[in-house]
Write a protein that holds these residues in place. Structure first.
Motif, PDB file in Angstrom:
ATOM      1  N   UNK A  49       0.911  -1.299   0.102  1.00 47.82           N
ATOM      2  CA  UNK A  49       0.042  -0.037  -0.071  1.00 47.82           C
ATOM      3  C   UNK A  49       1.190   1.394   0.073  1.00 47.82           C
ATOM      4  N   UNK A  50       1.843   1.219   0.824  1.00 42.14           N
ATOM      5  CA  UNK A  50       2.885   2.400   0.829  1.00 42.14           C
ATOM      6  C   UNK A  50       3.509   2.623  -0.565  1.00 42.14           C
ATOM      7  N   UNK A  51       3.777   1.470  -1.318  1.00 41.09           N
ATOM      8  CA  UNK A  51       4.516   1.465  -2.529  1.00 41.09           C
ATOM      9  C   UNK A  51       3.537   2.152  -3.591  1.00 41.09           C
ATOM     10  N   UNK A  52       2.224   1.881  -3.439  1.00 42.92           N
ATOM     11  CA  UNK A  52       1.279   2.266  -4.311  1.00 42.92           C
ATOM     12  C   UNK A  52       0.692   3.830  -3.932  1.00 42.92           C
ATOM     13  N   UNK A  53       0.911   4.176  -2.985  1.00 40.66           N
ATOM     14  CA  UNK A  53       1.014   5.721  -2.423  1.00 40.66           C
ATOM     15  C   UNK A  53       2.294   6.486  -3.094  1.00 40.66           C
ATOM     16  N   UNK A  54       3.228   5.878  -2.905  1.00 36.02           N
ATOM     17  CA  UNK A  54       4.204   6.576  -3.193  1.00 36.02           C
ATOM     18  C   UNK A  54       4.264   6.579  -5.113  1.00 36.02           C
ATOM     19  N   UNK A  55       3.581   5.643  -5.758  1.00 37.44           N
ATOM     20  CA  UNK A  55       3.632   5.765  -7.208  1.00 37.44           C
ATOM     21  C   UNK A  55       2.512   6.842  -7.391  1.00 37.44           C
ATOM     22  N   UNK A  56       1.427   6.970  -6.800  1.00 34.85           N
ATOM     23  CA  UNK A  56       0.542   7.978  -6.889  1.00 34.85           C
ATOM     24  C   UNK A  56       1.187   9.278  -6.793  1.00 34.85           C
ATOM     25  N   UNK A  57       1.930   9.494  -5.668  1.00 29.63           N
ATOM     26  CA  UNK A  57       2.683  10.764  -5.319  1.00 29.63           C
ATOM     27  C   UNK A  57       3.468  11.062  -6.549  1.00 29.63           C
ATOM     28  N   UNK A  58       4.273  10.036  -7.130  1.00 31.18           N
ATOM     29  CA  UNK A  58       5.143  10.472  -8.265  1.00 31.18           C
ATOM     30  C   UNK A  58       4.112  10.854  -9.346  1.00 31.18           C
ATOM     31  N   UNK A  59       3.191  10.442  -9.853  1.00 31.99           N
ATOM     32  CA  UNK A  59       2.437  10.701 -10.868  1.00 31.99           C
ATOM     33  C   UNK A  59       1.884  12.216 -10.659  1.00 31.99           C
ATOM     34  N   UNK A  60       1.268  12.587  -9.530  1.00 36.29           N
ATOM     35  CA  UNK A  60       0.884  13.770  -9.001  1.00 36.29           C
ATOM     36  C   UNK A  60       1.974  14.792  -9.323  1.00 36.29           C
ATOM     37  N   UNK A  61       3.192  14.557  -8.667  1.00 40.02           N
ATOM     38  CA  UNK A  61       4.168  15.723  -8.789  1.00 40.02           C
ATOM     39  C   UNK A  61       4.833  15.631 -10.342  1.00 40.02           C
ATOM     40  N   UNK A  62       4.721  14.687 -11.035  1.00 38.79           N
ATOM     41  CA  UNK A  62       4.960  14.660 -12.575  1.00 38.79           C
ATOM     42  C   UNK A  62       3.915  15.560 -13.380  1.00 38.79           C
ATOM     43  N   UNK A  63       2.569  15.429 -12.742  1.00 38.11           N
ATOM     44  CA  UNK A  63       1.583  16.098 -13.714  1.00 38.11           C
ATOM     45  C   UNK A  63       1.845  17.690 -13.244  1.00 38.11           C
ATOM     46  N   UNK A  64       2.033  17.984 -11.870  1.00 38.31           N
ATOM     47  CA  UNK A  64       2.340  19.094 -11.546  1.00 38.31           C
ATOM     48  C   UNK A  64       3.537  20.022 -12.097  1.00 38.31           C
ATOM     49  N   UNK A  65       4.604  19.032 -12.345  1.00 34.53           N
ATOM     50  CA  UNK A  65       5.711  19.525 -13.294  1.00 34.53           C
ATOM     51  C   UNK A  65       5.577  20.031 -14.567  1.00 34.53           C
ATOM     52  N   UNK A  66       4.564  18.784 -15.305  1.00 35.07           N
ATOM     53  CA  UNK A  66       4.396  19.198 -16.551  1.00 35.07           C
ATOM     54  C   UNK A  66       3.225  20.283 -16.751  1.00 35.07           C
ATOM     55  N   UNK A  67       2.436  20.713 -15.726  1.00 40.96           N
ATOM     56  CA  UNK A  67       1.364  21.743 -15.641  1.00 40.96           C
ATOM     57  C   UNK A  67       2.101  23.064 -15.535  1.00 40.96           C
ATOM     58  N   UNK A  68       2.827  23.338 -14.505  1.00 37.69           N
ATOM     59  CA  UNK A  68       3.423  24.290 -14.005  1.00 37.69           C
ATOM     60  C   UNK A  68       4.785  24.708 -14.918  1.00 37.69           C
ATOM     61  N   UNK A  69       5.619  23.735 -15.102  1.00 36.32           N
ATOM     62  CA  UNK A  69       6.939  24.426 -15.701  1.00 36.32           C
ATOM     63  C   UNK A  69       6.794  23.978 -17.315  1.00 36.32           C
ATOM     64  N   UNK A  70       6.049  23.352 -17.997  1.00 33.31           N
ATOM     65  CA  UNK A  70       5.955  23.130 -19.395  1.00 33.31           C
ATOM     66  C   UNK A  70       5.919  24.329 -20.025  1.00 33.31           C
ATOM     67  N   UNK A  71       6.597  24.755 -21.260  1.00 34.41           N
ATOM     68  CA  UNK A  71       6.424  25.821 -21.999  1.00 34.41           C
ATOM     69  C   UNK A  71       5.093  25.682 -22.512  1.00 34.41           C
ATOM     70  N   UNK A  72       4.546  27.100 -22.437  1.00 29.02           N
ATOM     71  CA  UNK A  72       3.149  27.115 -23.138  1.00 29.02           C
ATOM     72  C   UNK A  72       3.086  27.735 -24.730  1.00 29.02           C
ATOM     73  N   UNK A  73       2.871  26.989 -25.702  1.00 27.55           N
ATOM     74  CA  UNK A  73       2.927  27.747 -27.051  1.00 27.55           C
ATOM     75  C   UNK A  73       1.643  27.894 -27.338  1.00 27.55           C
ATOM     76  N   UNK A  74       1.394  29.243 -28.036  1.00 30.92           N
ATOM     77  CA  UNK A  74       0.368  30.026 -28.341  1.00 30.92           C
ATOM     78  C   UNK A  74      -0.095  29.610 -29.853  1.00 30.92           C
TER      79      UNK A  74
END
Length: 74
Positions: A49-74
């Motif tokens: 269960x802890x490993x599954x929680x860590x994987x979910x946290x990885x996915x949330x962090x990865x999504x946040x990185x892509x959302x906040x730090x990816x360049x936005x092209x108009x």
């Protein structure tokens, strides 16, 4: 080495990989979850269960990185 010795080592290695690998860690985690009734997996339910929680946290962090730090092209 006997099979009784190799199997717990293999399951422990898969568990470590499911903690370390950000995206591919789901593969060993799913396999370990399917093997959770195995006698060699006794006492590892909370760790899975802890490993599954860590994987979910990885996915949330990865999504946040892509959302906040990816360049936005108009």
């Amino acid at each position: 080495m006997k099979i009784e010795t190799i199997k717990p080592i293999w399951l422990t290695l898969l568990l470590v990989l499911s903690f370390i690998l950000p995206l591919l860690g789901w593969l060993p985690l799913v396999y370990l979850y399917s093997q959770r009734k195995d006698p060699a997996m006794q006492g590892m339910e909370k760790t899975l269960k802890l490993a599954a929680g860590v994987q979910v946290a990885y996915l949330v962090i990865l999504a946040a990185i892509f959302y906040f730090f990816a360049p936005i092209h108009d």
